[in-house]
Scaffold this motif. Structure first.
Motif, PDB file in Angstrom:
ATOM      1  N   GLU A   1       0.813  -1.213   0.000  1.00 25.34           N
ATOM      2  CA  GLU A   1       0.000   0.000   0.000  1.00 25.34           C
ATOM      3  C   GLU A   1       0.851   1.269   0.000  1.00 25.34           C
ATOM      4  OE1 GLU A   1      -2.334  -3.292   1.973  1.00 25.34           O
ATOM      5  OE2 GLU A   1      -0.271  -2.541   1.993  1.00 25.34           O
ATOM      6  N   MET A   2       2.009   1.218   0.627  1.00 22.35           N
ATOM      7  CA  MET A   2       2.876   2.394   0.719  1.00 22.35           C
ATOM      8  C   MET A   2       4.022   2.346  -0.290  1.00 22.35           C
ATOM      9  SD  MET A   2       1.118   3.288   3.329  1.00 22.35           S
ATOM     10  CE  MET A   2       1.914   4.852   3.477  1.00 22.35           C
ATOM     11  N   GLU A   3       4.227   1.180  -0.916  1.00 27.16           N
ATOM     12  CA  GLU A   3       5.412   0.946  -1.752  1.00 27.16           C
ATOM     13  C   GLU A   3       6.675   1.185  -0.925  1.00 27.16           C
ATOM     14  OE1 GLU A   3       5.668  -0.372  -4.620  1.00 27.16           O
ATOM     15  OE2 GLU A   3       3.626  -0.291  -5.416  1.00 27.16           O
ATOM     16  N   TRP A   4       6.657   0.645   0.302  1.00 29.44           N
ATOM     17  CA  TRP A   4       7.787   0.764   1.213  1.00 29.44           C
ATOM     18  C   TRP A   4       8.377  -0.603   1.498  1.00 29.44           C
ATOM     19  CZ3 TRP A   4       5.622   4.372   5.657  1.00 29.44           C
ATOM     20  CH2 TRP A   4       5.538   5.683   5.167  1.00 29.44           C
ATOM     21  N   VAL A   5       9.679  -0.622   1.737  1.00 26.63           N
ATOM     22  CA  VAL A   5      10.372  -1.806   2.252  1.00 26.63           C
ATOM     23  C   VAL A   5      10.916  -1.439   3.623  1.00 26.63           C
ATOM     24  CG1 VAL A   5      12.275  -3.423   1.934  1.00 26.63           C
ATOM     25  CG2 VAL A   5      10.950  -2.663  -0.038  1.00 26.63           C
ATOM     26  N   LEU A   6      10.367  -2.051   4.658  1.00 28.27           N
ATOM     27  CA  LEU A   6      10.811  -1.823   6.031  1.00 28.27           C
ATOM     28  C   LEU A   6      11.807  -2.918   6.408  1.00 28.27           C
ATOM     29  CD1 LEU A   6       8.091  -0.266   5.800  1.00 28.27           C
ATOM     30  CD2 LEU A   6       7.625  -0.898   8.168  1.00 28.27           C
TER      31      LEU A   6
ATOM     32  N   ASP B   1      22.774  -3.905  13.102  1.00 23.82           N
ATOM     33  CA  ASP B   1      23.408  -2.611  13.320  1.00 23.82           C
ATOM     34  C   ASP B   1      22.538  -1.680  14.157  1.00 23.82           C
ATOM     35  OD1 ASP B   1      21.401  -2.093  11.523  1.00 23.82           O
ATOM     36  OD2 ASP B   1      22.677  -1.163  10.010  1.00 23.82           O
ATOM     37  N   LYS B   2      21.398  -2.212  14.659  1.00 22.57           N
ATOM     38  CA  LYS B   2      20.469  -1.478  15.524  1.00 22.57           C
ATOM     39  C   LYS B   2      19.737  -0.362  14.792  1.00 22.57           C
ATOM     40  CE  LYS B   2      23.198  -2.347  19.722  1.00 22.57           C
ATOM     41  NZ  LYS B   2      23.859  -1.737  20.882  1.00 22.57           N
ATOM     42  N   ASN B   3      19.632  -0.483  13.497  1.00 22.23           N
ATOM     43  CA  ASN B   3      18.904   0.511  12.712  1.00 22.23           C
ATOM     44  C   ASN B   3      17.608  -0.074  12.165  1.00 22.23           C
ATOM     45  OD1 ASN B   3      20.551   2.746  13.014  1.00 22.23           O
ATOM     46  ND2 ASN B   3      21.770   2.322  11.181  1.00 22.23           N
ATOM     47  N   PHE B   4      16.546   0.714  12.249  1.00 25.78           N
ATOM     48  CA  PHE B   4      15.299   0.423  11.556  1.00 25.78           C
ATOM     49  C   PHE B   4      15.219   1.400  10.389  1.00 25.78           C
ATOM     50  CE2 PHE B   4      10.918   2.135  11.113  1.00 25.78           C
ATOM     51  CZ  PHE B   4      10.350   1.049  10.463  1.00 25.78           C
ATOM     52  N   THR B   5      15.049   0.880   9.162  1.00 27.35           N
ATOM     53  CA  THR B   5      15.030   1.742   7.988  1.00 27.35           C
ATOM     54  C   THR B   5      13.802   1.453   7.141  1.00 27.35           C
ATOM     55  OG1 THR B   5      16.234   0.224   6.521  1.00 27.35           O
ATOM     56  CG2 THR B   5      17.555   1.688   7.918  1.00 27.35           C
ATOM     57  N   TRP B   6      13.420   2.446   6.321  1.00 21.93           N
ATOM     58  CA  TRP B   6      12.400   2.176   5.309  1.00 21.93           C
ATOM     59  C   TRP B   6      12.807   2.840   4.008  1.00 21.93           C
ATOM     60  CZ3 TRP B   6      11.958   5.483   9.277  1.00 21.93           C
ATOM     61  CH2 TRP B   6      11.419   6.761   9.078  1.00 21.93           C
ATOM     62  N   HIS B   7      12.614   2.079   2.912  1.00 24.16           N
ATOM     63  CA  HIS B   7      13.026   2.487   1.580  1.00 24.16           C
ATOM     64  C   HIS B   7      11.814   2.563   0.657  1.00 24.16           C
ATOM     65  CE1 HIS B   7      16.913   1.109   3.153  1.00 24.16           C
ATOM     66  NE2 HIS B   7      17.502   1.727   2.142  1.00 24.16           N
ATOM     67  N   CYS B   8      11.928   3.347  -0.401  1.00 26.05           N
ATOM     68  CA  CYS B   8      10.936   3.372  -1.468  1.00 26.05           C
ATOM     69  C   CYS B   8      11.227   2.203  -2.402  1.00 26.05           C
ATOM     70  CB  CYS B   8      10.991   4.688  -2.220  1.00 26.05           C
ATOM     71  SG  CYS B   8       9.944   4.731  -3.691  1.00 26.05           S
ATOM     72  N   SER B   9      10.243   1.334  -2.596  1.00 26.37           N
ATOM     73  CA  SER B   9      10.472   0.143  -3.427  1.00 26.37           C
ATOM     74  C   SER B   9      10.508   0.479  -4.920  1.00 26.37           C
ATOM     75  CB  SER B   9       9.387  -0.900  -3.158  1.00 26.37           C
ATOM     76  OG  SER B   9       8.104  -0.401  -3.517  1.00 26.37           O
ATOM     77  N   GLU B  10      10.055   1.668  -5.295  1.00 25.28           N
ATOM     78  CA  GLU B  10      10.074   2.058  -6.706  1.00 25.28           C
ATOM     79  C   GLU B  10      11.413   2.662  -7.112  1.00 25.28           C
ATOM     80  OE1 GLU B  10       6.569   4.610  -6.587  1.00 25.28           O
ATOM     81  OE2 GLU B  10       5.460   3.101  -7.727  1.00 25.28           O
TER      82      GLU B  10
ATOM     83  N   GLU C   1       6.304   8.745   8.674  1.00 28.72           N
ATOM     84  CA  GLU C   1       5.885   9.658   7.615  1.00 28.72           C
ATOM     85  C   GLU C   1       6.716   9.322   6.381  1.00 28.72           C
ATOM     86  OE1 GLU C   1       3.327  11.350   8.088  1.00 28.72           O
ATOM     87  OE2 GLU C   1       3.186  11.380  10.281  1.00 28.72           O
ATOM     88  N   LEU C   2       6.562  10.117   5.340  1.00 27.01           N
ATOM     89  CA  LEU C   2       7.266   9.801   4.100  1.00 27.01           C
ATOM     90  C   LEU C   2       8.777   9.777   4.289  1.00 27.01           C
ATOM     91  CD1 LEU C   2       7.102   9.239   1.078  1.00 27.01           C
ATOM     92  CD2 LEU C   2       7.194  11.713   0.691  1.00 27.01           C
ATOM     93  N   ASP C   3       9.318  10.749   5.025  1.00 28.12           N
ATOM     94  CA  ASP C   3      10.772  10.817   5.181  1.00 28.12           C
ATOM     95  C   ASP C   3      11.201  11.063   6.634  1.00 28.12           C
ATOM     96  OD1 ASP C   3       9.846  13.355   5.423  1.00 28.12           O
ATOM     97  OD2 ASP C   3      11.131  14.259   3.900  1.00 28.12           O
ATOM     98  N   SER C   4      10.319  10.783   7.574  1.00 28.54           N
ATOM     99  CA  SER C   4      10.654  10.975   8.988  1.00 28.54           C
ATOM    100  C   SER C   4       9.788  10.067   9.840  1.00 28.54           C
ATOM    101  CB  SER C   4      10.453  12.438   9.410  1.00 28.54           C
ATOM    102  OG  SER C   4       9.076  12.785   9.326  1.00 28.54           O
ATOM    103  N   CYS C   5      10.149   9.955  11.105  1.00 32.81           N
ATOM    104  CA  CYS C   5       9.323   9.175  12.034  1.00 32.81           C
ATOM    105  C   CYS C   5       9.387   9.819  13.403  1.00 32.81           C
ATOM    106  CB  CYS C   5       9.784   7.717  12.091  1.00 32.81           C
ATOM    107  SG  CYS C   5      11.331   7.441  12.960  1.00 32.81           S
ATOM    108  N   SER C   6       8.395   9.521  14.218  1.00 34.41           N
ATOM    109  CA  SER C   6       8.354  10.035  15.582  1.00 34.41           C
ATOM    110  C   SER C   6       8.083   8.887  16.542  1.00 34.41           C
ATOM    111  CB  SER C   6       7.269  11.107  15.725  1.00 34.41           C
ATOM    112  OG  SER C   6       6.011  10.601  15.324  1.00 34.41           O
ATOM    113  N   LEU C   7       8.678   8.986  17.713  1.00 43.27           N
ATOM    114  CA  LEU C   7       8.491   7.978  18.748  1.00 43.27           C
ATOM    115  C   LEU C   7       7.142   8.186  19.424  1.00 43.27           C
ATOM    116  CD1 LEU C   7       9.579   5.676  20.578  1.00 43.27           C
ATOM    117  CD2 LEU C   7      10.600   7.461  22.004  1.00 43.27           C
TER     118      LEU C   7
END
Length: 400
Positions: free
Chosen positions: A125-130, A135-144, A185-191
């Motif tokens: 639905e978001m075209e995201w890869v979480l 390395d203790k990082n959570f990331t999300w990428h645009c799959s397109e 959000e599209l390019d940020s996140c909040s705790l």
């Protein structure tokens, strides 16, 4: 310490449909292909294999693909036939599978992490890869485009990840035993918040978007049901395993939770009952039943000329009690205790036979489970074992 589970023999049990001798090494993740008699597996031996059932009744690989490094995790979207696969070197590689599942075409590569990828999720639905990594990082990428949209630094390396599409909340479980909720959000996140109820690391997460309930499993052998949608902070504990919980799946149509552990146990929990929170353990310097002092209460021991006793807690009322006042054991299924636990004498008398009626069934997969996947459309369960064997089960006799 939890007593050993002695489940009663079940008249209805999962039916073993097939066994797949998969690879030279442990299969870290495997999934059932919906509407196809097939399985996709990724392994430490660097292979991706697509297994299709032949006329002989056996599963044989229609695709056998070797990657540059060990395959640590995988996410498969049946609608797009997109396979997102995480590796030991921190890379995520994506492939598109052909309609007949006989070919894989490379689609995208993400340099996502500096260490082993632990969980990967593709959100159509978001075209995201979480993804999460050691390395203790959570990331999300645009799959397109393949570009990184954002990241969040976790307190420990992550071992569980779920995502709610409607609210864009990510649930992140890590090795400290903590679960973190992030608003993406599209390019940020909040705790949003963090909560911790496990004494061991979080090993599995499962999200029910309808009831808005999150289930977390842990190496401390327990499962906790967190009421996210109710916002009441309710946390229901489920104790039904002797070893660490390795997988959680939820059957929404029957409101049953399926859990598995490293000792091969598969437990089916009835969540369509009103469950109770376990009480907070109370602090006291003396037994709250007979008032005998505990062994650290030197003043009362001296005044009463009595030797201090060891402190215990009643699992039903939470009171601090001595061993003499809590010599009995009982199951308390509606509190999640499907095996006998310590209760004080007065609570033991109040528990009826009806209160002891089990709300879960216990089954043995006969292999040490590493990973599991449930396919609700067929009612099939896949278990991957440390014995390098994938087993397929018909769960309709017990999940109904």
């Amino acid at each position: 310490m939890a007593a050993e589970i002695q489940p009663k023999p079940q008249t209805r049990t999962p039916v073993l449909l097939n066994k797949i001798e998969t690879s030279q090494d442990v299969v870290n993740t495997a999934v059932i292909i919906p509407k196809e008699d097939g399985v996709i597996s990724v392994s430490e031996d660097r292979t991706i294999r697509i297994w299709l059932k032949r006329d002989s009744g056996q599963y044989w690989p229609s695709v056998y693909h070797t990657m540059p490094d060990s395959c640590s995790c995988m996410s498969f979207n049946p609608e797009t036939r997109r396979l997102s696969m995480g590796m030991e070197n921190g890379t995520i590689s994506e492939f598109i599978l052909s309609e007949d599942y006989n070919k894989m075409t490379p689609a995208q590569t993400y340099q996502a992490h500096q260490g082993r990828v632990t969980v990967v999720l593709f959100v159509l639905e978001m075209e995201w890869v979480l993804s999460t990594g050691q390395d203790k990082n959570f990331t999300w990428h645009c799959s397109e485009s393949g570009t990184q949209l954002g990241f969040y630094r976790t307190t420990a390396w992550v071992s569980g990840l779920q995502f709610d599409v409607e609210t864009r909340h990510a649930f992140v479980g890590d090795y400290s035993g903590q679960v973190t909720i992030l608003k993406l959000e599209l390019d940020s996140c909040s705790l949003v918040t963090t909560f911790k109820g496990h004494t061991g690391n979080v090993t599995a997460l499962c999200w029910d978007p309808v009831q808005r309930v999150l289930f977390s499993g842990s190496s401390d052998h327990s499962i906790i049901m967190w009421d996210i949608g109710g916002r009441k902070g309710t946390a229901i504990e489920l104790q039904g395993h002797n070893e660490k919980v390795q997988g959680l799946c939820y059957a929404p149509h029957t409101r049953q939770l399926i859990s598995c552990s490293s000792d091969g146990g598969i437990v089916i929990w009835n969540m369509d009952v009103t469950r109770q929170e376990t009480p907070e353990w109370l602090d006291s310097d003396s037994c709250q039943k007979c008032e005998q002092p505990f062994f650290w209460n030197f003043k009362q021991m001296w005044d009463s000329k009595k030797i201090g006793l060891r402190q215990h807690h009643c699992r039903k009322c939470g009171q601090a009690v001595c061993g003499k006042c809590s010599a009995k054991r009982s199951t308390i299924p509606l509190m999640g205790f499907e095996f006998e636990v310590r209760v004080c004498d007065s609570c033991h008398e109040s528990i009826t036979d009806e209160d002891r009626a089990p709300t879960a069934t216990f089954h043995d997969s006969k292999h040490s489970i590493v990973y599991m996947h449930y396919e609700p459309t067929t009612g099939w369960l896949l278990t991957s074992g440390a014995d390098k064997v994938v087993k397929l089960w018909d769960m309709t006799p017990v999940v109904s």
